[in-house]
Design a protein around this motif. Structure first.
Motif, mmCIF file in Angstrom:
data_model
loop_
_atom_site.group_PDB
_atom_site.id
_atom_site.type_symbol
_atom_site.label_atom_id
_atom_site.label_comp_id
_atom_site.label_asym_id
_atom_site.label_seq_id
_atom_site.Cartn_x
_atom_site.Cartn_y
_atom_site.Cartn_z
ATOM 1 N N ILE A 198 0.848 -1.191 0.000
ATOM 2 C CA ILE A 198 0.000 0.000 0.000
ATOM 3 C C ILE A 198 0.879 1.235 0.000
ATOM 4 O O ILE A 198 2.091 1.167 0.269
ATOM 5 N N ASP A 199 0.292 2.386 -0.317
ATOM 6 C CA ASP A 199 1.027 3.638 -0.321
ATOM 7 C C ASP A 199 1.405 4.044 1.096
ATOM 8 O O ASP A 199 0.923 3.482 2.079
ATOM 9 N N ASN A 200 2.244 5.061 1.205
ATOM 10 C CA ASN A 200 2.602 5.648 2.498
ATOM 11 C C ASN A 200 2.442 7.163 2.389
ATOM 12 O O ASN A 200 3.260 7.817 1.744
ATOM 13 N N PRO A 201 1.396 7.745 3.000
ATOM 14 C CA PRO A 201 0.335 7.086 3.751
ATOM 15 C C PRO A 201 -0.606 6.305 2.848
ATOM 16 O O PRO A 201 -0.710 6.591 1.659
ATOM 17 N N GLY A 260 -1.630 -5.644 4.878
ATOM 18 C CA GLY A 260 -0.905 -4.907 3.856
ATOM 19 C C GLY A 260 0.567 -4.755 4.222
ATOM 20 O O GLY A 260 0.995 -5.064 5.336
ATOM 21 N N ARG A 261 1.337 -4.268 3.256
ATOM 22 C CA ARG A 261 2.750 -3.952 3.466
ATOM 23 C C ARG A 261 2.985 -2.497 3.089
ATOM 24 O O ARG A 261 2.336 -1.960 2.187
ATOM 25 N N GLN A 262 3.919 -1.871 3.773
ATOM 26 C CA GLN A 262 4.205 -0.452 3.548
ATOM 27 C C GLN A 262 5.703 -0.214 3.729
ATOM 28 O O GLN A 262 6.343 -0.871 4.559
ATOM 29 N N ILE A 263 6.245 0.745 2.971
ATOM 30 C CA ILE A 263 7.662 1.090 3.050
ATOM 31 C C ILE A 263 7.800 2.447 3.748
ATOM 32 O O ILE A 263 7.117 3.413 3.375
ATOM 33 N N THR A 264 8.658 2.520 4.758
ATOM 34 C CA THR A 264 8.853 3.785 5.459
ATOM 35 C C THR A 264 9.519 4.804 4.541
ATOM 36 O O THR A 264 10.298 4.461 3.652
ATOM 37 N N ASP A 265 9.231 6.105 4.778
ATOM 38 C CA ASP A 265 9.791 7.154 3.932
ATOM 39 C C ASP A 265 11.209 7.514 4.386
ATOM 40 O O ASP A 265 11.809 6.830 5.224
ATOM 41 N N THR A 266 11.748 8.578 3.842
ATOM 42 C CA THR A 266 13.135 8.960 4.137
ATOM 43 C C THR A 266 13.349 9.331 5.593
ATOM 44 O O THR A 266 14.481 9.325 6.077
ATOM 45 N N GLU A 302 0.543 15.337 8.442
ATOM 46 C CA GLU A 302 0.518 15.616 7.012
ATOM 47 C C GLU A 302 1.406 14.616 6.286
ATOM 48 O O GLU A 302 2.468 14.243 6.781
ATOM 49 N N PRO A 303 1.032 14.217 5.057
ATOM 50 C CA PRO A 303 -0.240 14.514 4.399
ATOM 51 C C PRO A 303 -1.375 13.707 4.995
ATOM 52 O O PRO A 303 -1.157 12.646 5.549
ATOM 53 N N LYS A 304 -2.571 14.223 4.888
ATOM 54 C CA LYS A 304 -3.737 13.567 5.454
ATOM 55 C C LYS A 304 -4.096 12.331 4.627
ATOM 56 O O LYS A 304 -3.817 12.248 3.444
ATOM 57 N N PRO A 305 -4.716 11.341 5.276
ATOM 58 C CA PRO A 305 -5.165 10.160 4.543
ATOM 59 C C PRO A 305 -6.170 10.524 3.463
ATOM 60 O O PRO A 305 -6.852 11.548 3.538
#
Length: 310
Positions: free
Chosen positions: A101-104, A163-169, A300-303
């Motif tokens: 899934i996206d992040n967020p 789901g799976r998600q990748i953390t941002d920078t 931010e950013p909001k869902p």
């Protein structure tokens, strides 16, 4: 001269002997002997336990090893706080292959998924407070009726609420889902002996609400596998599996948002919860002891707007 062939019960193949198995069995028997001498353990006590496990197996259809898990999982899971990870018992509710899934983003769910919306967020950090960017998080939890998708044929899609998600920078994650609730296995409740055993131990038949996480990153000493609970959940002290598993360091701060403007701004049509939890995980260069930072929300950013059932 007559030669005789040894009978099968007279021979032992040394090549088949497992020294570790021998050692563990002897240690287990020694532990039982200490329980006999120090606490009055009887053979009838052991029969009571094995009978209970057999009844639970017959009622639920799950393997005996899973029926017995509440007896031992706290020993292996209760010693870790997420930073110095214990030898966690792999959750039997995990299934591989959940979608990215996206992040967020939003966990996969049915259009009419019942429950209170939840926005979960936080960071994945090393022991110095540095972000672990690009960490893969595997996220899943039970539905509002306490059932995990893909385990039993209950009408849920296979990867519902998974789901799976990748953390941002900055090591941040954020996803929308429904708020988990305490749950109990319905067939287990129907076994009178299970209810009696839980009452005798001062335990509830329920497990506190929680979300399962796996976190994978090249810098981690080992992948994180564990559960995050919700601070203030009254079931935690009487958890059927054991209250040590839901240590304070594994409880997220949760806030209910019921202001109409706040609800509308997040795209919901009802009050919703937010839960913030920072994972502090050990890498080869992390200090032995880490100071946990204050939990910080990620507003931010909001869902993306969601339409929730009425």
């Amino acid at each position: 001269m007559t030669s005789t062939t040894p009978a099968p019960w007279e021979t032992v193949d040394p090549a088949l002997i497992n020294p570790r198995a021998v050692r563990l069995v002897e240690a287990f028997k020694d532990a039982l002997a200490r329980m006999r001498d120090e606490h009055g353990l009887t053979f009838d006590d052991l029969n009571t336990v094995t009978t209970l496990l057999t009844q639970l197996h017959d009622a639920t259809g799950v393997p005996l090893s899973l029926c017995a898990m509440p007896l031992f999982s706290e020993v292996f899971q209760g010693g870790g706080d997420g930073y110095t990870i214990s030898e966690d018992v792999d959750s039997p509710t995990c299934i591989p292959g959940s979608p990215m899934i996206d992040n967020p983003g939003t966990l996969p769910m049915r259009p009419d998924e019942p429950g209170v919306p939840l926005v979960a967020s936080g960071r994945v950090l090393d022991g110095y407070g540095n972000p672990l960017a690009g960490a893969e998080m595997v996220i899943y939890h039970a539905s509002n009726d306490g059932i995990y998708s893909g385990i039993w044929d209950d009408g849920q899609p296979k990867y519902n609420l998974r789901g799976r998600q990748i953390t941002d920078t900055e090591g941040r994650y954020a996803f929308t889902t429904i708020t988990p609730v305490p749950y109990s296995n319905t067939p287990s409740q129907a076994v009178d002996a299970v209810a009696a055993a839980a009452a005798a131990l001062g335990r509830s038949l329920y497990r506190p609400a929680h979300i399962h996480y796996e976190i994978h990153h090249p810098r981690l000493l080992k992948p994180y596998r564990g559960e995050v609970y919700f601070a203030g959940d009254p079931v935690i002290p009487v958890d059927f599996v054991g209250p040590k598993i839901a240590a304070p360091s594994l409880q997220a701060d949760t806030t209910l948002h019921d202001d109409p403007q706040d609800i509308a701004a997040h795209g919901f049509d009802r009050p919703f919860n937010t839960a913030v939890f920072d994972f502090v995980l050990k890498t080869p260069t992390s200090p032995d002891t880490a100071v946990r930072p204050l939990q910080t929300a990620w507003p931010e950013p909001k869902p993306k707007p969601q339409v929730w059932p009425s």
